[in-house]
Design a protein around this motif. Structure first.
Motif, PDB file in Angstrom:
ATOM      1  N   VAL A   1       0.832  -1.203   0.000  1.00  0.00           N
ATOM      2  CA  VAL A   1       0.000   0.000   0.000  1.00  0.00           C
ATOM      3  C   VAL A   1       0.868   1.256   0.000  1.00  0.00           C
ATOM      4  O   VAL A   1       0.592   2.231  -0.715  1.00  0.00           O
ATOM      5  N   GLY A   2       1.926   1.229   0.795  1.00  0.00           N
ATOM      6  CA  GLY A   2       2.820   2.382   0.815  1.00  0.00           C
ATOM      7  C   GLY A   2       3.460   2.654  -0.528  1.00  0.00           C
ATOM      8  O   GLY A   2       3.690   3.814  -0.900  1.00  0.00           O
ATOM      9  N   SER A   3       3.726   1.604  -1.290  1.00  0.00           N
ATOM     10  CA  SER A   3       4.397   1.768  -2.584  1.00  0.00           C
ATOM     11  C   SER A   3       3.493   2.372  -3.648  1.00  0.00           C
ATOM     12  O   SER A   3       3.984   2.975  -4.606  1.00  0.00           O
ATOM     13  N   VAL A   4       2.161   2.204  -3.517  1.00  0.00           N
ATOM     14  CA  VAL A   4       1.244   2.741  -4.533  1.00  0.00           C
ATOM     15  C   VAL A   4       0.531   3.999  -4.050  1.00  0.00           C
ATOM     16  O   VAL A   4      -0.207   4.626  -4.821  1.00  0.00           O
ATOM     17  N   ALA A   5       0.734   4.385  -2.794  1.00  0.00           N
ATOM     18  CA  ALA A   5       0.014   5.527  -2.225  1.00  0.00           C
ATOM     19  C   ALA A   5       0.370   6.822  -2.936  1.00  0.00           C
ATOM     20  O   ALA A   5       1.514   7.044  -3.323  1.00  0.00           O
ATOM     21  N   ARG A   6      -0.641   7.672  -3.076  1.00  0.00           N
ATOM     22  CA  ARG A   6      -0.406   8.992  -3.644  1.00  0.00           C
ATOM     23  C   ARG A   6      -1.595   9.888  -3.314  1.00  0.00           C
ATOM     24  O   ARG A   6      -2.670   9.420  -2.945  1.00  0.00           O
ATOM     25  N   GLY A   7      -1.373  11.180  -3.466  1.00  0.00           N
ATOM     26  CA  GLY A   7      -2.456  12.153  -3.346  1.00  0.00           C
ATOM     27  C   GLY A   7      -3.139  12.134  -1.997  1.00  0.00           C
ATOM     28  O   GLY A   7      -2.506  12.077  -0.937  1.00  0.00           O
ATOM     29  N   LYS A   8      -4.453  12.162  -2.030  1.00  0.00           N
ATOM     30  CA  LYS A   8      -5.300  12.200  -0.850  1.00  0.00           C
ATOM     31  C   LYS A   8      -5.658  10.769  -0.472  1.00  0.00           C
ATOM     32  O   LYS A   8      -6.285  10.055  -1.256  1.00  0.00           O
ATOM     33  N   ALA A   9      -5.263  10.349   0.727  1.00  0.00           N
ATOM     34  CA  ALA A   9      -5.412   8.944   1.113  1.00  0.00           C
ATOM     35  C   ALA A   9      -6.321   8.801   2.331  1.00  0.00           C
ATOM     36  O   ALA A   9      -6.474   9.719   3.136  1.00  0.00           O
ATOM     37  N   LEU A  10      -6.909   7.601   2.441  1.00  0.00           N
ATOM     38  CA  LEU A  10      -7.850   7.296   3.517  1.00  0.00           C
ATOM     39  C   LEU A  10      -7.556   5.909   4.062  1.00  0.00           C
ATOM     40  O   LEU A  10      -7.411   4.947   3.305  1.00  0.00           O
ATOM     41  N   ASP A  11      -7.472   5.815   5.383  1.00  0.00           N
ATOM     42  CA  ASP A  11      -7.268   4.536   6.059  1.00  0.00           C
ATOM     43  C   ASP A  11      -8.444   4.293   6.997  1.00  0.00           C
ATOM     44  O   ASP A  11      -8.547   4.931   8.052  1.00  0.00           O
ATOM     45  N   CYS A  12      -9.330   3.375   6.609  1.00  0.00           N
ATOM     46  CA  CYS A  12     -10.499   3.063   7.429  1.00  0.00           C
ATOM     47  C   CYS A  12     -10.190   1.904   8.378  1.00  0.00           C
ATOM     48  O   CYS A  12      -9.448   0.995   8.021  1.00  0.00           O
ATOM     49  N   PHE A  13     -10.793   1.937   9.557  1.00  0.00           N
ATOM     50  CA  PHE A  13     -10.517   0.946  10.611  1.00  0.00           C
ATOM     51  C   PHE A  13      -9.019   0.979  10.932  1.00  0.00           C
ATOM     52  O   PHE A  13      -8.351  -0.050  10.989  1.00  0.00           O
TER      53      PHE A  13
END
Length: 388
Positions: A210-222
């Motif tokens: 997930v860290g490798s594809v993360a970009r822009g505005k991100a959301l982590d639920c639970f």
């Protein structure tokens, strides 16, 4: 223990098919002694090997050794534990917390051992295994050189084995908190009080993805303690971490400060309600993570669990920006891979979005999933992309 257990033809067939469990109904001859290791025979008096015997459990026998002439002594435990630990060689390069023994997945039924830096946390989940506590502790000390061993024997399964539920120090000392380093990200594990044995080690490699594809505005639920959010924050511009527990979010903030991260916002809210509100307001996110607790902890809860998984995934899909990624996971054993994918297909159809599957994910190397033992596998994950 010198007595024999005798198993039915159905039980023999189960062992031959690669599953170590024999249920009470398939034990045609019960040994009279206490819990421990017993030799096992079929109805024709053929030796089958050794099993852990739990007199009060529905899972009465757990196969541990097919050679009936092998002594189940401290040397046997040392060899089996050493082999399991050596299968993890190399993991310590990028992480200082991972599983050393995954129960049936490492041919050591009902035994779990997780490493947290210089300390170990174990779970002894059967009466038969509990009788070898001394041999197991001694072997772990010799093989790993650990400074302390804590037993998180507080799982409900222990009650069904007729065992006390307790958290007890087996050896040395184990701190209340341990700083974990995972692919360059730091967080605090709580061996004495945290979930499972102190942290969710089974999602380690998925957090890295997930860290490798993360970009822009991100959301982590639970979000819980923010493990996914920390990895997201390395590459995303801004991360929103959602959890219903203010206490969990406080720990998430503490973990962020360990990493000198100041681009995470924490929201105490019900994830379902919050996602609905964001959809109504027209919000969009470039990266979303859904890692909810198990919605289907029992087979009876499966139907309602699937509805819950579908609902939260559909809402997340609607919030994805074009080209945005959703990583979604389930830790419910009863939700099979097939049911998981069918649920995602249904959620995608109802979301009105064109959703592509970019990768299917399972468990990391230290949580081996044995094909003939479905209980060893429970994590299902999918990386999805919004194409429109």
């Amino acid at each position: 223990m010198g007595e024999f257990a005798v198993v039915s033809a159905k039980g023999v067939k189960r062992w031959q098919a690669g599953h170590p469990w024999i249920f009470r109904s398939d034990v045609s001859g019960r040994p009279g002694g206490d819990a421990g290791a017993v030799r096992v025979r079929d109805n024709r008096n053929k030796d089958l090997g050794w099993a852990l015997w739990s007199p009060r459990s529905e899972i009465s026998l757990r196969l541990i050794e097919r050679n009936p002439d092998q002594a189940i002594d401290v040397g046997w435990w040392h060899t089996k534990i050493k082999n399991s630990v050596e299968r993890r060689t190399g993991l310590e390069i990028d992480c200082n917390a991972f599983r050393l023994i995954h129960g049936e997945g490492d041919a050591l039924p009902s035994l779990v051992c997780d490493r947290y830096d210089r300390w170990l946390v174990v779970q002894l989940m059967s009466a038969g295994l509990e009788s070898f506590r001394g041999e197991i502790v001694e072997s772990l000390k010799q093989v790993t050189g650990t400074e302390g061993i804590l037993a998180r024997n507080d799982a409900a399964l222990r009650s069904r084995e007729g065992l006390a539920r307790e958290t007890v120090l087996f050896y040395g000392d184990v701190p209340k908190e341990v700083e974990i380093v995972e692919h360059g990200v730091k967080y605090l594990a709580a061996p004495w009080t945290g979930q499972k044995t102190g942290a969710f080690l089974d999602q380690r490699e998925n957090r890295r993805l997930v860290g490798s594809v993360a970009r822009g505005k991100a959301l982590d639920c639970f979000s819980y303690h923010g493990s996914f959010a920390l990895h997201l924050a390395k590459n995303a511009e801004r991360v929103t971490a959602i959890d219903s527990s203010a206490r969990a979010l406080d720990r998430a903030g503490q973990n962020a400060r360990l990493n000198s991260l100041d681009n995470i916002d924490y929201v105490e809210a019900d994830a379902f309600d919050w996602l609905t509100e964001r959809e109504k307001s027209g919000d969009r996110f470039d990266t979303i993570v859904l890692d909810p607790p198990a919605f289907a902890k029992t087979r009876a809860a499966l139907a309602s669990g699937i509805r819950g998984y579908k609902d939260v995934n559909m809402r997340a899909m609607k919030l994805l920006a074009r080209g945005g990624y959703l990583f979604t996971a389930s830790c419910s054993f009863h939700l099979t891979r097939q049911l998981f994918m069918e649920m995602l297909e249904s959620a995608a159809a109802d979301s009105g979005r064109r959703i592509a599957l970019r990768g299917f994910r399972g468990q990391p190397l230290d949580h081996p999933e044995i094909l003939t033992i479905p209980e060893t596998g429970y994590i299902k994950g999918a990386l999805l992309e919004a194409m429109d």
